[in-house]
Design a protein around this motif. Structure first.
Motif, mmCIF file in Angstrom:
data_model
loop_
_atom_site.group_PDB
_atom_site.id
_atom_site.type_symbol
_atom_site.label_atom_id
_atom_site.label_comp_id
_atom_site.label_asym_id
_atom_site.label_seq_id
_atom_site.Cartn_x
_atom_site.Cartn_y
_atom_site.Cartn_z
ATOM 1 N N GLN A 1 40.219 30.483 45.777
ATOM 2 C CA GLN A 1 41.238 30.830 44.795
ATOM 3 C C GLN A 1 40.903 32.146 44.104
ATOM 4 O O GLN A 1 39.744 32.546 44.023
ATOM 5 N N ALA A 2 41.948 32.796 43.636
ATOM 6 C CA ALA A 2 41.811 34.002 42.819
ATOM 7 C C ALA A 2 42.831 33.890 41.692
ATOM 8 O O ALA A 2 43.738 33.038 41.726
ATOM 9 N N PHE A 3 42.677 34.747 40.682
ATOM 10 C CA PHE A 3 43.567 34.679 39.524
ATOM 11 C C PHE A 3 44.046 36.073 39.134
ATOM 12 O O PHE A 3 43.296 37.046 39.199
ATOM 13 N N TYR A 4 45.321 36.124 38.736
ATOM 14 C CA TYR A 4 45.930 37.348 38.251
ATOM 15 C C TYR A 4 46.331 37.113 36.788
ATOM 16 O O TYR A 4 47.142 36.225 36.497
ATOM 17 N N PHE A 5 45.706 37.884 35.913
ATOM 18 C CA PHE A 5 45.981 37.761 34.483
ATOM 19 C C PHE A 5 47.104 38.727 34.129
ATOM 20 O O PHE A 5 46.932 39.947 34.204
ATOM 21 N N ILE A 6 48.254 38.180 33.768
ATOM 22 C CA ILE A 6 49.442 38.995 33.516
ATOM 23 C C ILE A 6 49.547 39.275 32.027
ATOM 24 O O ILE A 6 49.763 38.352 31.220
ATOM 25 N N ASP A 7 49.378 40.548 31.666
ATOM 26 C CA ASP A 7 49.367 40.900 30.249
ATOM 27 C C ASP A 7 50.734 41.338 29.739
ATOM 28 O O ASP A 7 50.926 41.494 28.527
ATOM 29 N N ASN A 8 51.687 41.498 30.660
ATOM 30 C CA ASN A 8 53.036 41.888 30.244
ATOM 31 C C ASN A 8 53.992 41.613 31.398
ATOM 32 O O ASN A 8 53.664 41.872 32.558
ATOM 33 N N ASP B 1 47.413 33.358 33.025
ATOM 34 C CA ASP B 1 46.662 33.349 34.288
ATOM 35 C C ASP B 1 47.499 32.703 35.390
ATOM 36 O O ASP B 1 47.964 31.581 35.255
ATOM 37 N N VAL B 2 47.730 33.439 36.466
ATOM 38 C CA VAL B 2 48.485 32.912 37.603
ATOM 39 C C VAL B 2 47.532 32.777 38.788
ATOM 40 O O VAL B 2 46.944 33.765 39.227
ATOM 41 N N PRO B 3 47.338 31.561 39.319
ATOM 42 C CA PRO B 3 46.445 31.385 40.458
ATOM 43 C C PRO B 3 47.105 31.799 41.764
ATOM 44 O O PRO B 3 48.332 31.778 41.888
ATOM 45 N N ALA B 4 46.275 32.182 42.714
ATOM 46 C CA ALA B 4 46.728 32.452 44.083
ATOM 47 C C ALA B 4 45.705 31.821 45.014
ATOM 48 O O ALA B 4 44.546 32.242 45.048
#
Length: 325
Positions: A220-227, A261-264
């Protein structure tokens, strides 16, 4: 109530027995394991014999596969095969059952609260040594936090955002859960114990509709979306962010504000995760706009290349369709 060496549970509380099995919580680790669903676990109590045969002996009929940090073992044809021979107090482990669901029950002595975690630079698989839970910002000593860039749990993560503190969906560390600590240098510390009687924090993560769900993976990896904006306006908490690898859905999360945080999820090579992420894949994002019901393609500002246990800070905006001349 408080145990000593002559009591049922040394250093625990004999009267604190949530499941009524006669073994106090501090000496009793119970973990529900679901078939074909990876569970990232750790053990705040272990028996003196911490061999994999002894600790995981109760689940061998369910075909367990166990993955630690660069080490693994599987139970095949009546024996454990692999390099993982012991279960350690300071480590986290993925456990996958391939033949049914069950509850893993492990009884032993509690982990010493002064246990020192020696983390190398990069990614370390880590336990949480207490039966309870505590906020990330409180349980990790302040002097150690500057060396920890992110913490990745099972399907949730938190990012050390400097002056803004810890952000993301992983608010607390909890006993019986495993974690990946991503560090920028070697660091050693002992966790601060949970505050007795403190209320648990409410996770901002909500269940997503079945049609936008995904399979939890050991990769798994994570994308932290700040906007994130649509038509120049911030998206709202009923809007759903969905991550894709090509046309395969690999993660989703309801927006809960800056920073979400959005997982992929990645592939483990099995058919179960066909089309899921591999090293270097570029992840794309769409937003299910609750106000219109439309699924909107988004432009990404930031790095979207996938790697296992990786993370990135990105921003999303609506993809504009230019009129034809």
């Amino acid at each position: 109530g408080i145990c000593d060496a002559g009591d049922v549970c040394p250093d625990g509380d004999d009267y604190d027995d949530a499941d009524g099995d006669g073994m106090p919580n501090a000496c009793d680790v119970d973990i529900a394991l679901v078939e074909d669903v990876p569970n990232f676990v750790s053990f705040y109590a272990l028996p003196d014999d911490n061999s994999i045969e002894n600790v995981l002996g109760g689940i061998v009929d369910f075909g367990p596969q166990v993955y630690g940090e660069a080490i693994s073992a599987s139970y095949i044809d009546g024996m454990w095969i692999g390099s993982l021979r012991t279960i350690e107090r300071e480590s986290g482990y993925w456990i996958v059952l391939v033949n049914g669901s069950t509850v893993l029950e492990v009884q032993g002595t509690p982990t010493d609260p002064a246990l020192v975690y020696n983390l190398h630079e990069g990614t370390s698989g880590v336990s949480y040594p207490f039966v309870g839970s505590s906020p990330v910002s409180e349980t990790i000593p302040i002097e150690a936090q500057e060396y920890i860039e992110a913490i990745l749990g099972e399907g949730a993560a938190t990012l050390n955002n400097g002056d803004y503190g810890w952000v993301g969906g992983l608010l607390e560390l909890s006993g019986s859960n495993g974690y990946w600590f991503v560090t920028n240098a070697e660091v050693s510390f002992s966790f601060n114990p949970p505050v007795e009687g403190a209320a648990r924090m409410v996770s901002p993560i909500r269940s997503v509709p079945l049609e936008y769900s995904f399979k939890q993976s050991t990769q798994q990896a994570f994308y932290f979306i700040d906007n994130a904006t649509i038509s120049g306006e911030p998206i709202e908490k009923e809007d759903l962010i969905i991550a894709y690898n090509g046309d395969v859905r690999v993660g989703s999360r309801y927006w809960y504000g800056n920073v979400t945080d959005v997982p992929a999820m990645g592939t483990d090579g099995s058919d179960t995760y066909a089309g899921y992420c591999s090293l270097g894949d570029k992840i794309s994002f769409k937003v299910l706009d609750a106000s219109s019901g439309n699924l909107i393609e988004m432009i990404v500002d930031g790095e979207t290349s996938w790697n296992n246990n990786g993370f990135s800070i990105i921003s999303l905006s609506e993809q504009q369709i230019l009129p034809e001349e």
